[in-house]
Design an enzyme around this catalytic site. Structure first.
Site, PDB file in Angstrom:
ATOM      1  N   PRO A  98       0.834  -1.208   0.000  1.00 24.25           N
ATOM      2  CA  PRO A  98       0.000   0.000   0.000  1.00 24.25           C
ATOM      3  C   PRO A  98       0.872   1.262   0.000  1.00 24.25           C
ATOM      4  O   PRO A  98       1.926   1.300   0.646  1.00 24.25           O
ATOM      5  CB  PRO A  98      -0.786  -0.105   1.312  1.00 24.25           C
ATOM      6  CG  PRO A  98      -0.679  -1.538   1.733  1.00 24.25           C
ATOM      7  CD  PRO A  98       0.589  -2.076   1.158  1.00 24.25           C
ATOM      8  N   ALA A 142       1.665   4.384   3.398  1.00 27.68           N
ATOM      9  CA  ALA A 142       1.136   3.678   4.570  1.00 27.68           C
ATOM     10  C   ALA A 142       2.241   3.271   5.537  1.00 27.68           C
ATOM     11  O   ALA A 142       2.005   2.526   6.479  1.00 27.68           O
ATOM     12  CB  ALA A 142       0.368   2.449   4.109  1.00 27.68           C
ATOM     13  N   GLY A 143       3.480   3.720   5.300  1.00 27.51           N
ATOM     14  CA  GLY A 143       4.582   3.393   6.217  1.00 27.51           C
ATOM     15  C   GLY A 143       5.185   2.027   5.952  1.00 27.51           C
ATOM     16  O   GLY A 143       5.954   1.520   6.766  1.00 27.51           O
ATOM     17  N   GLY A 184       6.991   1.283   3.152  1.00 25.40           N
ATOM     18  CA  GLY A 184       8.191   1.372   2.301  1.00 25.40           C
ATOM     19  C   GLY A 184       7.921   1.168   0.827  1.00 25.40           C
ATOM     20  O   GLY A 184       8.808   0.713   0.095  1.00 25.40           O
ATOM     21  N   ALA A 200      10.775   0.254  -2.027  1.00 25.07           N
ATOM     22  CA  ALA A 200      10.729  -1.091  -2.615  1.00 25.07           C
ATOM     23  C   ALA A 200      10.656  -1.011  -4.138  1.00 25.07           C
ATOM     24  O   ALA A 200      11.316  -1.793  -4.842  1.00 25.07           O
ATOM     25  CB  ALA A 200       9.538  -1.868  -2.055  1.00 25.07           C
ATOM     26  N   ASP A 255      14.776   2.864   5.275  1.00 30.62           N
ATOM     27  CA  ASP A 255      13.855   2.129   4.400  1.00 30.62           C
ATOM     28  C   ASP A 255      14.618   1.424   3.273  1.00 30.62           C
ATOM     29  O   ASP A 255      14.458   0.218   3.055  1.00 30.62           O
ATOM     30  CB  ASP A 255      12.801   3.075   3.794  1.00 30.62           C
ATOM     31  CG  ASP A 255      11.758   3.511   4.808  1.00 30.62           C
ATOM     32  OD1 ASP A 255      11.971   3.291   6.014  1.00 30.62           O
ATOM     33  OD2 ASP A 255      10.724   4.071   4.394  1.00 30.62           O
TER      34      ASP A 255
HETATM   35  C1  MEV Z   1       9.995   6.095   7.626  1.00 32.22           C
HETATM   36  O1  MEV Z   1       9.827   4.721   7.332  1.00 32.22           O
HETATM   37  C2  MEV Z   1      10.723   6.279   8.912  1.00 32.22           C
HETATM   38  C3  MEV Z   1      11.010   7.717   9.315  1.00 32.22           C
HETATM   39  O2  MEV Z   1      11.860   7.640  10.454  1.00 32.22           O
HETATM   40  C4  MEV Z   1      11.683   8.513   8.218  1.00 32.22           C
HETATM   41  C5  MEV Z   1      13.102   8.055   7.931  1.00 32.22           C
HETATM   42  O3  MEV Z   1      13.731   7.383   8.726  1.00 32.22           O
HETATM   43  O4  MEV Z   1      13.607   8.443   6.861  1.00 32.22           O
HETATM   44  C6  MEV Z   1       9.735   8.432   9.736  1.00 32.22           C
END
Ligand code: MEV
Length: 314
Positions: free
Chosen positions: A101, A104-105, A107, A111, A152
């Site tokens: 997705p 949505a955190g 990655g 990817a 990431d």
């Molecule tokens: C993003 O997956 C994680 C954060 O810490 C940003 C980063 O580390 O670049 C919010």
């Protein structure tokens, strides 16, 4: 003509998001249930430099040169060519698909970059080693969100649990036993760039308040590494809860995330927190493998649009 295909997993941050941008350690693991895929295939008979690119999930079906300046896909192609010191691509088609997705955190951007860099470099006869793949993907991360830590692109390239400190050599984690996470999506899209930019502005205005918060988060990541490597899931859960509280103080939680975090705890998770940039996107809950279906059901009842149950293996 053979097709050159590469895939890359999603990722989830277990500890240390945001603070990692400011030099604190963080822990992240790959999520193999979702992945990005890139396929590159020669177009014999077409002029060199003619590149057709399709990425249905983001409505791209165009000649590479027709994509707007700053678009991450042509940027990934040109950074890969620069890395390989190749001036021009032979005529080819590129197709990108992804089950990760977006915003949505998980990655998704990193990817796609990693899969594309790998497929392209293999197509060009010079497959890049992981270290270079990650470095090129990091250049693209900067386009996606300004001041990325690099976590990431690192966890996605190496597809292993990592203990990450900005600008330090990669440290993979030795896990004595697998553990289970339930990942739940609030359904609220939240580009990492916005949350990271907001936190930067807050920090610039009030360093005396935010620096100790980052340090406290870093302390939790260090303790979590110890808990993980010595197989103490109960302690890990408490550390996750504490990390969520600090992320609330950083202003990156949201009512939807808080609701899912408390639903997971009520359903028997040993700990829960938001994961990634926050403000929306995903949260994670640490569970005993037998509790995973019940916690997943409770999260869906509490409004999650999707859950993923994943085993983090050594
Ligand atoms: C993003 O997956 C994680 C954060 O810490 C940003 C980063 O580390 O670049 C919010």
């Amino acid at each position: 003509m053979p097709a050159f295909t590469a895939t890359a997993p999603g990722k989830i941050i277990l500890f240390g998001e945001h603070a990692v941008v400011y030099g604190q350690p963080a822990i992240a693991v790959p999520v193999r249930q979702v992945q990005a895929r890139a396929v590159v295939q020669a177009l014999p008979g077409e002029k060199a430099g003619r590149v057709h690119i399709q990425a249905p999930a983001i409505q791209v079906d165009a000649r590479l040169e027709d994509l707007p300046p700053g678009h991450p896909l042509p940027a990934t192609v040109s950074e890969t060519l620069k890395e390989l010191q190749i001036e021009r691509l032979p005529a080819c088609s590129i197709r990108i698909t992804s089950t990760i997705p977006v915003a949505a955190g998980l990655g998704s951007g990193a990817a796609v970059s990693v899969a594309l860099i790998r497929a392209l470099s293999a197509f060009l006869g010079c497959p890049l080693p992981d270290e270079r793949v990650s470095a090129v993907a990091y250049e693209i991360e900067k386009l996606h969100h300004g001041t990325p830590s690099g976590i990431d692109n690192t966890v996605i390239t190496y597809a292993r649990p990592v203990y990450f400190v900005r600008q330090q050599t990669l440290q993979t984690l030795a896990l004595p036993a697998p553990f289970t996470l339930v990942i739940a999506d609030t359904g609220v899209p939240s580009p990492t760039s916005l949350a990271v930019g907001d936190v930067r502005r807050l920090w610039q205005a009030q360093r005396g308040y935010y620096d100790p918060l980052f340090e406290a988060i870093g302390g939790l990541a260090r303790a979590a590494r110890h808990a993980l490597e010595s197989g103490q899931p109960e302690l890990l859960g408490r550390l996750m809860d504490a990390n969520h509280t600090l992320l609330q103080q950083l202003t990156v939680s949201s009512p939807e995330l808080d609701r899912l975090v408390s639903a997971a705890r009520k359903a028997g998770a040993s700990g829960a927190k938001l994961s990634g940039g926050g403000r929306g996107g995903n949260m994670i809950a640490l569970v005993g493998a037998d509790r995973a279906p019940a916690v997943s059901a409770a999260l869906l009842d509490a409004g999650a649009v999707r859950t993923i149950i994943t085993q983090v293996a050594p």
